[in-house]
Design an enzyme around this catalytic site. Structure first.
Site, PDB file in Angstrom:
ATOM      1  N   LYS A   1       0.836  -1.200   0.000  1.00 13.21           N
ATOM      2  CA  LYS A   1       0.000   0.000   0.000  1.00 13.21           C
ATOM      3  C   LYS A   1       0.876   1.258   0.000  1.00 13.21           C
ATOM      4  O   LYS A   1       1.601   1.514   0.951  1.00 13.21           O
ATOM      5  CB  LYS A   1      -0.920   0.065   1.234  1.00 13.21           C
ATOM      6  CG  LYS A   1      -1.945   1.189   1.054  1.00 13.21           C
ATOM      7  CD  LYS A   1      -2.557   1.671   2.316  1.00 13.21           C
ATOM      8  CE  LYS A   1      -1.808   2.760   2.997  1.00 13.21           C
ATOM      9  NZ  LYS A   1      -1.807   4.070   2.330  1.00 13.21           N
TER      10      LYS A   1
ATOM     11  N   GLU B   1      10.271   0.520  10.365  1.00 13.01           N
ATOM     12  CA  GLU B   1      11.260   1.576  10.166  1.00 13.01           C
ATOM     13  C   GLU B   1      10.520   2.887  10.415  1.00 13.01           C
ATOM     14  O   GLU B   1       9.676   3.294   9.615  1.00 13.01           O
ATOM     15  CB  GLU B   1      11.808   1.484   8.726  1.00 13.01           C
ATOM     16  CG  GLU B   1      13.161   2.143   8.586  1.00 13.01           C
ATOM     17  CD  GLU B   1      13.039   3.556   8.098  1.00 13.01           C
ATOM     18  OE1 GLU B   1      12.940   4.446   8.971  1.00 13.01           O
ATOM     19  OE2 GLU B   1      13.027   3.784   6.888  1.00 13.01           O
TER      20      GLU B   1
ATOM     21  N   GLU C   1      10.077  14.867  16.087  1.00 10.51           N
ATOM     22  CA  GLU C   1      10.417  14.836  14.670  1.00 10.51           C
ATOM     23  C   GLU C   1       9.607  15.929  13.965  1.00 10.51           C
ATOM     24  O   GLU C   1       8.378  15.867  13.938  1.00 10.51           O
ATOM     25  CB  GLU C   1      10.047  13.457  14.118  1.00 10.51           C
ATOM     26  CG  GLU C   1      10.549  13.198  12.736  1.00 10.51           C
ATOM     27  CD  GLU C   1      10.216  11.788  12.253  1.00 10.51           C
ATOM     28  OE1 GLU C   1       9.109  11.297  12.535  1.00 10.51           O
ATOM     29  OE2 GLU C   1      11.069  11.186  11.587  1.00 10.51           O
TER      30      GLU C   1
ATOM     31  N   CYS D   1      13.438  10.320   7.446  1.00  2.00           N
ATOM     32  CA  CYS D   1      13.400   9.745   8.800  1.00  2.00           C
ATOM     33  C   CYS D   1      14.756   9.825   9.473  1.00  2.00           C
ATOM     34  O   CYS D   1      14.850  10.003  10.677  1.00  2.00           O
ATOM     35  CB  CYS D   1      12.901   8.307   8.743  1.00  2.00           C
ATOM     36  SG  CYS D   1      13.717   7.334   7.477  1.00  2.00           S
TER      37      CYS D   1
HETATM   38  P1  NDP Z   1       1.881   7.502   8.763  1.00  2.00           P
HETATM   39  O1  NDP Z   1       2.687   6.650   9.663  1.00  2.00           O
HETATM   40  O2  NDP Z   1       0.479   7.797   9.131  1.00  2.00           O
HETATM   41  O3  NDP Z   1       1.843   6.896   7.300  1.00  2.00           O
HETATM   42  C1  NDP Z   1       2.705   5.907   6.786  1.00  2.00           C
HETATM   43  C2  NDP Z   1       1.900   4.889   5.975  1.00  2.00           C
HETATM   44  O4  NDP Z   1       1.052   4.135   6.848  1.00  2.00           O
HETATM   45  C3  NDP Z   1       0.968   5.514   4.960  1.00  2.00           C
HETATM   46  O5  NDP Z   1       0.875   4.676   3.826  1.00  2.00           O
HETATM   47  C4  NDP Z   1      -0.335   5.553   5.729  1.00  2.00           C
HETATM   48  O6  NDP Z   1      -1.453   5.655   4.899  1.00  2.00           O
HETATM   49  C5  NDP Z   1      -0.300   4.226   6.438  1.00  2.00           C
HETATM   50  N1  NDP Z   1      -1.143   4.113   7.627  1.00  2.00           N
HETATM   51  C6  NDP Z   1      -1.732   5.085   8.360  1.00  2.00           C
HETATM   52  N2  NDP Z   1      -2.411   4.544   9.400  1.00  2.00           N
HETATM   53  C7  NDP Z   1      -2.234   3.206   9.329  1.00  2.00           C
HETATM   54  C8  NDP Z   1      -2.675   2.091  10.123  1.00  2.00           C
HETATM   55  N3  NDP Z   1      -3.419   2.262  11.202  1.00  2.00           N
HETATM   56  N4  NDP Z   1      -2.306   0.852   9.755  1.00  2.00           N
HETATM   57  C9  NDP Z   1      -1.518   0.653   8.680  1.00  2.00           C
HETATM   58  N5  NDP Z   1      -1.087   1.660   7.890  1.00  2.00           N
HETATM   59  C10 NDP Z   1      -1.432   2.923   8.207  1.00  2.00           C
HETATM   60  O7  NDP Z   1       2.665   8.835   8.540  1.00  2.00           O
HETATM   61  P2  NDP Z   1       2.049  10.216   7.998  1.00  2.00           P
HETATM   62  O8  NDP Z   1       2.151  10.202   6.547  1.00  2.00           O
HETATM   63  O9  NDP Z   1       0.705  10.509   8.585  1.00  2.00           O
HETATM   64  O10 NDP Z   1       3.062  11.236   8.627  1.00  2.00           O
HETATM   65  C11 NDP Z   1       2.946  11.618  10.003  1.00  2.00           C
HETATM   66  C12 NDP Z   1       4.308  11.849  10.601  1.00  2.00           C
HETATM   67  O11 NDP Z   1       5.042  10.629  10.583  1.00  2.00           O
HETATM   68  C13 NDP Z   1       5.167  12.805   9.820  1.00  2.00           C
HETATM   69  O12 NDP Z   1       4.925  14.109  10.193  1.00  2.00           O
HETATM   70  C14 NDP Z   1       6.548  12.341  10.201  1.00  2.00           C
HETATM   71  O13 NDP Z   1       6.922  12.932  11.404  1.00  2.00           O
HETATM   72  C15 NDP Z   1       6.395  10.868  10.382  1.00  2.00           C
HETATM   73  N6  NDP Z   1       6.800  10.100   9.192  1.00  2.00           N
HETATM   74  C16 NDP Z   1       7.939   9.379   9.265  1.00  2.00           C
HETATM   75  C17 NDP Z   1       8.374   8.676   8.169  1.00  2.00           C
HETATM   76  C18 NDP Z   1       9.611   7.898   8.209  1.00  2.00           C
HETATM   77  O14 NDP Z   1      10.157   7.586   7.160  1.00  2.00           O
HETATM   78  N7  NDP Z   1      10.076   7.517   9.364  1.00  2.00           N
HETATM   79  C19 NDP Z   1       7.670   8.691   6.909  1.00  2.00           C
HETATM   80  C20 NDP Z   1       6.437   9.437   6.934  1.00  2.00           C
HETATM   81  C21 NDP Z   1       6.061  10.107   8.049  1.00  2.00           C
HETATM   82  P3  NDP Z   1      -1.913   7.119   4.340  1.00  2.00           P
HETATM   83  O15 NDP Z   1      -0.738   7.987   4.285  1.00  2.00           O
HETATM   84  O16 NDP Z   1      -2.398   6.808   3.006  1.00  2.00           O
HETATM   85  O17 NDP Z   1      -2.957   7.574   5.265  1.00  2.00           O
END
Ligand code: NDP
Length: 479
Positions: A183, A257, A388, A291
């Site tokens: 996804k 991660e 973060e 990240c």
């Molecule tokens: P999320 O953790 O919400 O999103 C990462 C992925 O998980 C997306 O594909 C999201 O879907 C999906 N997701 C969301 N909720 C669930 C769930 N309950 N079960 C399984 N999958 C789920 O990160 P965000 O994009 O909302 O970002 C929020 C914060 O996270 C950022 O501000 C940043 O601080 C951090 N972040 C860290 C990252 C890293 O690489 N460590 C990467 C991205 C964000 P969808 O986005 O389609 O809702």
């Protein structure tokens, strides 16, 4: 500081071959998902790029069934020598379509074209090349004779490196004989769906790779599906913790991660101009949506003023704006939600008494942008030192002794990466021994290689991606 004037050098958006509509990819076919269609938007202009058909929970079920069938009948039993050819073909096709993928990534994500072109897409191809090489050598990888794949991998990825995170997940899974239901993030699904076309072009057997666009609930449906054997997630620590709780007590294997708040530590004997480049790369690469970004600069007190002067001068030269322009250094913030989060944390830094400096570069009126910002006088208790920010914002703290540097660097719930700048090799090794971080860069930052395992300590997650170690997460190995 005087700045060069640059004539606009925009890459053509026609190269992206944008289609009006993209659809989920299940069982080797593009299908009409039964979720509500969404629209994906260019964060630099706020224009709608395309409509995206999304999957429902029942589509996820169909995708997992297709992946199971492909695993049992074709991909699992296939000799590694044959699997290797497919993975190699995927790598070659990513290379062949590199310009298209780079422009599409920049349109959908907002990152500068020079980054998607020179970093994201070539590194994604490199992951497939690297793992193609492993597919027929798993018996000799040190995991005992005949290590077996796990089965169906459910993979959920974020929006900051859409194609690259796909490559980190899909390449090792396929090389080790697993099939995949992936996804992509809701705001950046396009390159994953072009990768699905590449799977068709490579004649990958139907069901080996399935892509199910949708929001978080579809990620949850993938993760929680009872017939998924392994879950790989990259994203926020909050969602990672939720997934870990959900999977506790099940037989599923999990790698996470998650977030980071990396320390980039500069000692007084460091080559300062080189360190400034590394600091800039560490926090302003990909708008700081990284990240492992070096978001906390720890600088030895005796050189703090000199380093900060040099840093501000350098950051003033960064060009912010049209991500498709080949001269752009800082592109758009991926979503209004992320921009609001950055602004909120920056406001908290000001309220807490840190000194804010923001580049006076012009900021486009349309689109979501945030000018590069450096906070000095930051205390460890402030939110901007602990949380973060995931944006182009650097928090600067000082230290006097190496012990203090280690204590401050490790004073975080995260542990993904760190940087050390010094001319003494012995000090680099001394620091690397003590820093609780999955990756420690020395006199450089943000260097990635498919052969180097990447992953975290503490709330940055567990498991490694890349290298021989990364294969283990997709195999039954002898303990
Ligand atoms: P999320 O953790 O919400 O999103 C990462 C992925 O998980 C997306 O594909 C999201 O879907 C999906 N997701 C969301 N909720 C669930 C769930 N309950 N079960 C399984 N999958 C789920 O990160 P965000 O994009 O909302 O970002 C929020 C914060 O996270 C950022 O501000 C940043 O601080 C951090 N972040 C860290 C990252 C890293 O690489 N460590 C990467 C991205 C964000 P969808 O986005 O389609 O809702």
């Amino acid at each position: 500081m005087s700045q060069w004037e640059y004539a606009p050098a925009p890459e053509s958006r026609d190269i992206a071959n944008l289609k009006p509509k993209y659809r989920p990819f299940i069982g080797g076919e593009f299908v009409d998902g039964s979720g509500d269609p969404s629209k994906t938007v260019n964060p630099a202009t706020e224009e709608v790029l395309a409509e995206v058909g999304t999957a429902s929970a029942s589509d996820v079920d169909t995708a997992v069934k297709a992946a199971r069938k492909a695993y049992e009948r074709v991909w699992g039993p296939m000799p590694g020598t044959e699997r290797a050819k497919y993975v190699f073909r995927l790598a070659r096709l990513i290379q062949e379509r590199a310009r298209e993928l780079a422009v599409l990534e920049t349109l959908d994500n907002g990152k500068p074209i020079k980054e998607s072109r020179d970093s994201d897409v070539p590194t994604a191809a490199a992951h497939f090349f690297y793992h193609a090489g492993w597919a027929d050598k798993l018996d000799y990888a040190g995991f005992g004779p005949d290590p077996r794949p796990l089965g169906v991998a459910g993979q959920v990825i974020p929006w900051n490196f859409p194609l690259l995170m796909l490559a980190w997940k899909v390449a090792p899974a396929l090389a080790t004989g697993n099939t995949v239901v992936l996804k992509p993030a809701e705001t950046t699904p396009l390159t994953a769906l072009v990768f699905a076309e590449i799977c068709q072009q490579a004649d990958l057997p139907p069901g080996v790779v399935n892509i199910v666009p949708g929001a978080g609930d579809i990620g949850a449906a993938v993760v929680e599906h009872p017939d998924v054997d392994k879950v790989a997630f990259t994203g926020s620590t909050e969602v990672g913790k939720h997934i870990q709780r959900t999977l506790a007590g099940t037989r599923k294997r999990l790698t996470l991660e998650l977030g980071g708040k990396a320390a980039n530590v500069v000692f007084d004997d460091a080559p300062l101009d080189q360190a400034v480049e590394g600091i800039v790369n560490g926090i302003f690469f990909n708008q700081g949506h990284v990240c492992c970004a070096g978001s906390r600069l720890l600088v030895q007190e005796s050189i703090a003023d000199e380093l900060l002067d040099k840093l501000r001068a350098r950051v003033s030269t960064l060009r912010l704006g049209d991500p498709l322009d080949k001269n752009t250094d800082i592109g758009a913030i991926n979503s209004p939600e992320q921009l609001a989060k950055i602004k909120e944390l920056v406001a908290s830094g000001e309220q807490d008494g840190a000194q804010r400096w923001t580049s006076s570069c012009p900021v486009p009126e349309k689109g979501w942008f945030f000018a590069p910002t450096v906070f000095s006088g930051v205390e460890q208790s402030m939110r901007i030192a602990r949380e973060e920010i995931f944006g182009p914002v650097l928090s600067v703290l000082t230290f006097r002794t190496p012990d203090e540097a280690v204590a401050k660097a490790n004073n975080t719930p995260y542990g993904l990466s760190a940087g050390v700048w010094t001319e003494k090799g012995s000090r680099i090794l001394w620091m690397a021994d003590r820093l609780r971080a999955g990756v420690v860069w020395a006199n450089t930052f943000n260097r990635f290689d498919p052969a180097a395992p990447f992953g975290g300590y503490k709330e940055s997650g567990f498991g490694r991606e890349g290298g021989r170690t990364g294969l283990e997460a997709y195999l039954h190995v002898q303990g």
